[in-house]
Motif scaffolding. Structure first.
Motif, PDB file in Angstrom:
ATOM      1  N   THR A 309      -5.224  12.991  -9.094  1.00  0.00           N
ATOM      2  CA  THR A 309      -5.264  14.308  -8.445  1.00  0.00           C
ATOM      3  C   THR A 309      -4.402  14.271  -7.186  1.00  0.00           C
ATOM      4  OG1 THR A 309      -7.165  13.755  -7.047  1.00  0.00           O
ATOM      5  CG2 THR A 309      -7.650  14.715  -9.224  1.00  0.00           C
ATOM      6  N   THR A 310      -3.994  15.436  -6.733  1.00  0.00           N
ATOM      7  CA  THR A 310      -3.230  15.508  -5.485  1.00  0.00           C
ATOM      8  C   THR A 310      -4.051  14.960  -4.327  1.00  0.00           C
ATOM      9  OG1 THR A 310      -1.906  17.398  -6.208  1.00  0.00           O
ATOM     10  CG2 THR A 310      -2.124  17.088  -3.839  1.00  0.00           C
ATOM     11  N   GLU A 311      -5.354  15.304  -4.304  1.00  0.00           N
ATOM     12  CA  GLU A 311      -6.230  14.845  -3.218  1.00  0.00           C
ATOM     13  C   GLU A 311      -6.283  13.319  -3.165  1.00  0.00           C
ATOM     14  OE1 GLU A 311      -8.152  18.745  -4.715  1.00  0.00           O
ATOM     15  OE2 GLU A 311      -6.924  17.119  -5.502  1.00  0.00           O
ATOM     16  N   ALA A 312      -6.491  12.693  -4.327  1.00  0.00           N
ATOM     17  CA  ALA A 312      -6.565  11.232  -4.368  1.00  0.00           C
ATOM     18  C   ALA A 312      -5.205  10.606  -4.064  1.00  0.00           C
ATOM     19  CB  ALA A 312      -7.078  10.762  -5.728  1.00  0.00           C
ATOM     20  N   ALA A 313      -4.127  11.253  -4.516  1.00  0.00           N
ATOM     21  CA  ALA A 313      -2.776  10.720  -4.275  1.00  0.00           C
ATOM     22  C   ALA A 313      -2.474  10.659  -2.782  1.00  0.00           C
ATOM     23  CB  ALA A 313      -1.732  11.581  -4.992  1.00  0.00           C
ATOM     24  N   VAL A 314      -2.803  11.724  -2.056  1.00  0.00           N
ATOM     25  CA  VAL A 314      -2.560  11.769  -0.610  1.00  0.00           C
ATOM     26  C   VAL A 314      -3.367  10.693   0.103  1.00  0.00           C
ATOM     27  CG1 VAL A 314      -2.911  13.157   1.479  1.00  0.00           C
ATOM     28  CG2 VAL A 314      -1.918  14.194  -0.544  1.00  0.00           C
ATOM     29  N   CYS A 315      -4.651  10.579  -0.267  1.00  0.00           N
ATOM     30  CA  CYS A 315      -5.527   9.593   0.385  1.00  0.00           C
ATOM     31  C   CYS A 315      -5.099   8.163   0.066  1.00  0.00           C
ATOM     32  CB  CYS A 315      -6.979   9.822  -0.037  1.00  0.00           C
ATOM     33  SG  CYS A 315      -7.637  11.413   0.525  1.00  0.00           S
ATOM     34  N   LYS A 316      -4.702   7.927  -1.175  1.00  0.00           N
ATOM     35  CA  LYS A 316      -4.253   6.590  -1.585  1.00  0.00           C
ATOM     36  C   LYS A 316      -2.978   6.205  -0.835  1.00  0.00           C
ATOM     37  CE  LYS A 316      -3.419   3.885  -5.824  1.00  0.00           C
ATOM     38  NZ  LYS A 316      -3.410   3.953  -7.307  1.00  0.00           N
ATOM     39  N   LEU A 317      -2.090   7.174  -0.703  1.00  0.00           N
ATOM     40  CA  LEU A 317      -0.832   6.965   0.004  1.00  0.00           C
ATOM     41  C   LEU A 317      -1.081   6.651   1.478  1.00  0.00           C
ATOM     42  CD1 LEU A 317       2.156   6.997  -0.645  1.00  0.00           C
ATOM     43  CD2 LEU A 317       2.154   9.482  -0.337  1.00  0.00           C
ATOM     44  N   MET A 318      -1.931   7.441   2.126  1.00  0.00           N
ATOM     45  CA  MET A 318      -2.287   7.187   3.531  1.00  0.00           C
ATOM     46  C   MET A 318      -2.900   5.799   3.693  1.00  0.00           C
ATOM     47  SD  MET A 318      -4.105  10.612   4.976  1.00  0.00           S
ATOM     48  CE  MET A 318      -3.346  12.226   4.996  1.00  0.00           C
ATOM     49  N   HIS A 319      -3.752   5.427   2.735  1.00  0.00           N
ATOM     50  CA  HIS A 319      -4.444   4.142   2.754  1.00  0.00           C
ATOM     51  C   HIS A 319      -3.449   2.984   2.611  1.00  0.00           C
ATOM     52  CE1 HIS A 319      -7.016   0.828   1.415  1.00  0.00           C
ATOM     53  NE2 HIS A 319      -6.412   0.842   0.237  1.00  0.00           N
ATOM     54  N   LEU A 320      -2.548   3.059   1.636  1.00  0.00           N
ATOM     55  CA  LEU A 320      -1.598   1.977   1.397  1.00  0.00           C
ATOM     56  C   LEU A 320      -0.607   1.839   2.552  1.00  0.00           C
ATOM     57  CD1 LEU A 320      -0.839   2.425  -2.428  1.00  0.00           C
ATOM     58  CD2 LEU A 320      -2.362   0.758  -1.349  1.00  0.00           C
ATOM     59  N   LEU A 321      -0.083   2.957   3.025  1.00  0.00           N
ATOM     60  CA  LEU A 321       0.857   2.909   4.152  1.00  0.00           C
ATOM     61  C   LEU A 321       0.148   2.443   5.422  1.00  0.00           C
ATOM     62  CD1 LEU A 321       2.818   6.258   3.600  1.00  0.00           C
ATOM     63  CD2 LEU A 321       3.678   3.949   3.213  1.00  0.00           C
ATOM     64  N   GLY A 322      -1.107   2.857   5.580  1.00  0.00           N
ATOM     65  CA  GLY A 322      -1.878   2.483   6.761  1.00  0.00           C
ATOM     66  C   GLY A 322      -2.205   1.008   6.805  1.00  0.00           C
ATOM     67  N   ASN A 323      -2.207   0.368   5.641  1.00  0.00           N
ATOM     68  CA  ASN A 323      -2.501  -1.067   5.575  1.00  0.00           C
ATOM     69  C   ASN A 323      -1.235  -1.897   5.379  1.00  0.00           C
ATOM     70  OD1 ASN A 323      -5.585  -1.536   5.690  1.00  0.00           O
ATOM     71  ND2 ASN A 323      -5.352   0.292   4.430  1.00  0.00           N
ATOM     72  N   ASN A 324      -0.111  -1.268   5.775  1.00  0.00           N
ATOM     73  CA  ASN A 324       1.191  -1.952   5.844  1.00  0.00           C
ATOM     74  C   ASN A 324       1.622  -2.613   4.534  1.00  0.00           C
ATOM     75  OD1 ASN A 324       1.525  -1.329   8.650  1.00  0.00           O
ATOM     76  ND2 ASN A 324       0.039  -2.935   9.115  1.00  0.00           N
ATOM     77  N   ILE A 325       1.334  -1.928   3.437  1.00  0.00           N
ATOM     78  CA  ILE A 325       1.852  -2.394   2.144  1.00  0.00           C
ATOM     79  C   ILE A 325       3.364  -2.168   2.150  1.00  0.00           C
ATOM     80  CG2 ILE A 325       1.795  -2.052  -0.359  1.00  0.00           C
ATOM     81  CD1 ILE A 325      -0.822  -3.193   0.795  1.00  0.00           C
ATOM     82  N   SER A 326       4.133  -3.184   1.855  1.00  0.00           N
ATOM     83  CA  SER A 326       5.591  -3.050   1.926  1.00  0.00           C
ATOM     84  C   SER A 326       6.097  -2.071   0.866  1.00  0.00           C
ATOM     85  CB  SER A 326       6.262  -4.412   1.747  1.00  0.00           C
ATOM     86  OG  SER A 326       6.241  -4.802   0.391  1.00  0.00           O
ATOM     87  N   LYS A 327       7.198  -1.424   1.197  1.00  0.00           N
ATOM     88  CA  LYS A 327       7.780  -0.435   0.286  1.00  0.00           C
ATOM     89  C   LYS A 327       8.162  -1.071  -1.054  1.00  0.00           C
ATOM     90  CE  LYS A 327       7.605   2.893   3.417  1.00  0.00           C
ATOM     91  NZ  LYS A 327       8.678   3.314   4.300  1.00  0.00           N
ATOM     92  N   LYS A 328       8.469  -2.386  -1.016  1.00  0.00           N
ATOM     93  CA  LYS A 328       8.892  -3.082  -2.236  1.00  0.00           C
ATOM     94  C   LYS A 328       7.771  -3.150  -3.272  1.00  0.00           C
ATOM     95  CE  LYS A 328      12.498  -6.037  -0.257  1.00  0.00           C
ATOM     96  NZ  LYS A 328      12.901  -7.435   0.039  1.00  0.00           N
ATOM     97  N   VAL A 329       6.547  -3.367  -2.801  1.00  0.00           N
ATOM     98  CA  VAL A 329       5.424  -3.519  -3.740  1.00  0.00           C
ATOM     99  C   VAL A 329       4.567  -2.253  -3.844  1.00  0.00           C
ATOM    100  CG1 VAL A 329       5.294  -6.005  -3.427  1.00  0.00           C
ATOM    101  CG2 VAL A 329       3.899  -4.531  -1.989  1.00  0.00           C
TER     102      VAL A 329
END
Length: 343
Positions: A309-329
């Motif tokens: 869902t769009t809601e889950a996509a936004v939250c997942k994205l914020m979560h991954l970027l917020g935890n410094n997941i590199s753009k490569k992975v």
């Protein structure tokens, strides 16, 4: 069932469910949850002990923020060993966002966190608040062999329990306000409480609970529409303050094949922007490469959101970027289901 009564923590953040009408003035005021049993005596019939905690100032869900998501998570984290389950009362407008966010915040969950709310205040004559609240607490109390039956973040509304990160609010007026169009409900409340065990998230009780509290909010949602201009697309994709965009595309992930559109996407990805492709349809998902109008996105490195869902996509994205997941992975991790949010 366990002989020992389950202990449930009821967390009131705000929303219609916690309001009560003053029939003399017609105004709504916040309900005193310390007097919950007086208002809903049926709760005394449940095989559980209920404690309540409320935000000092109730939050209208339109004002919900990631900082407040962290506040909810910290209440649960601090009380995690003390209680068997958690019921979060929340306004319905952004409930799918908050509950999706909480699902990513809690890894290795072994207890239920159930969100619920209502369309009418708890003191209203025809309120849906009582049923939603009673059944949410009952579901959070369910045990088998002394262990919680439900071990994920859920959303309960109008006789159905859903995986929270699969939900979308679909109606502002009807009691059936939410839907989970790409995943079956986890339980149904009728004459009997029916649990769909085969659809519950598998649990590993040996793993230690982890709570993630960092979000990067430099994200945006852009819905593609006929007549979209280069200026609009560039305003999102080439904005220095925006690190990632959830692109709501047509059908199975399709966008215009115009040269300027392609160039804008390519330029954004070269500049390390993260672009997630999700469908703007209510049900179904993105199948990158199914049509010519999405195959070029795949070649450019746009990330498929599948049936998220769009809601889950936004939250997942914020979560991954917020935890410094590199753009490569990030692409690999985003396209992998972390909490049952995508098929």
């Amino acid at each position: 069932m366990s002989k020992k009564a389950a202990s449930i923590l009821l967390i009131y953040t705000g929303g219609t469910i916690g309001m009560i009408k003053d029939y003399k003035t017609g105004a709504l005021r916040a309900f005193n949850f310390d007097k919950l049993l007086e208002r809903i005596p049926e709760l005394s019939h449940l095989d559980c002990e209920i404690q309540t905690i409320s935000f000092e100032e109730p939050i209208d869900s339109s004002n919900m923020t990631p900082d407040l998501w962290v506040q909810i998570a910290e209440i649960i984290e601090k009380s995690y060993q003390e209680f068997d389950g958690f019921v979060v009362l929340h306004g319905s407008d952004t409930m799918s966002y908050t509950s999706s966010a909480l699902s990513f915040m809690f890894e290795n969950l072994t207890k239920p966190i159930i969100f619920t709310g209502s369309q009418l205040p708890i003191g209203d004559l025809r309120t849906d608040a009582k049923e939603n609240l009673i059944t949410s607490i009952q579901l959070a109390s369910l045990k088998a062999n002394g262990k919680s039956v439900i071990t994920e973040v859920c959303l309960y509304f109008e006789y159905k329990l859903y995986r929270a990160n699969r939900t979308t609010k679909i109606n502002a007026e009807h009691f059936q306000a939410f839907a989970s169009l790409n995943y079956p409900c986890l339980a149904e409340s009728g004459v009997h409480l029916k649990i769909h065990y085969e659809d519950l998230l598998p649990v590993n009780r040996r793993k230690k609970l982890k709570v993630y509290k960092s979000f990067n909010t430099n994200v945006a949602i852009l819905k593609i529409f006929p007549g979209i201009t280069p200026q609009v697309l560039n305003a999102f994709l080439n904005n220095d303050e925006i690190e990632a965009v959830v692109l709501e595309t047509y059908g199975a992930g399709n966008v215009p094949t115009l040269k300027w559109f392609n160039a804008c996407i390519e330029n954004a990805i070269v500049n390390q922007k993260v672009i997630i492709n999700v469908t703007q349809c209510s049900g179904g998902g993105v199948i990158m490469g199914a049509y010519e109008t999405s195959s070029h996105l795949q070649k450019l490195g746009v990330i498929s959101g599948g049936d998220i869902t769009t809601e889950a996509a936004v939250c997942k994205l914020m979560h991954l970027l917020g935890n410094n997941i590199s753009k490569k992975v990030l692409k690999t991790i985003f396209e992998t289901s972390l909490r049952g949010e995508m098929s």
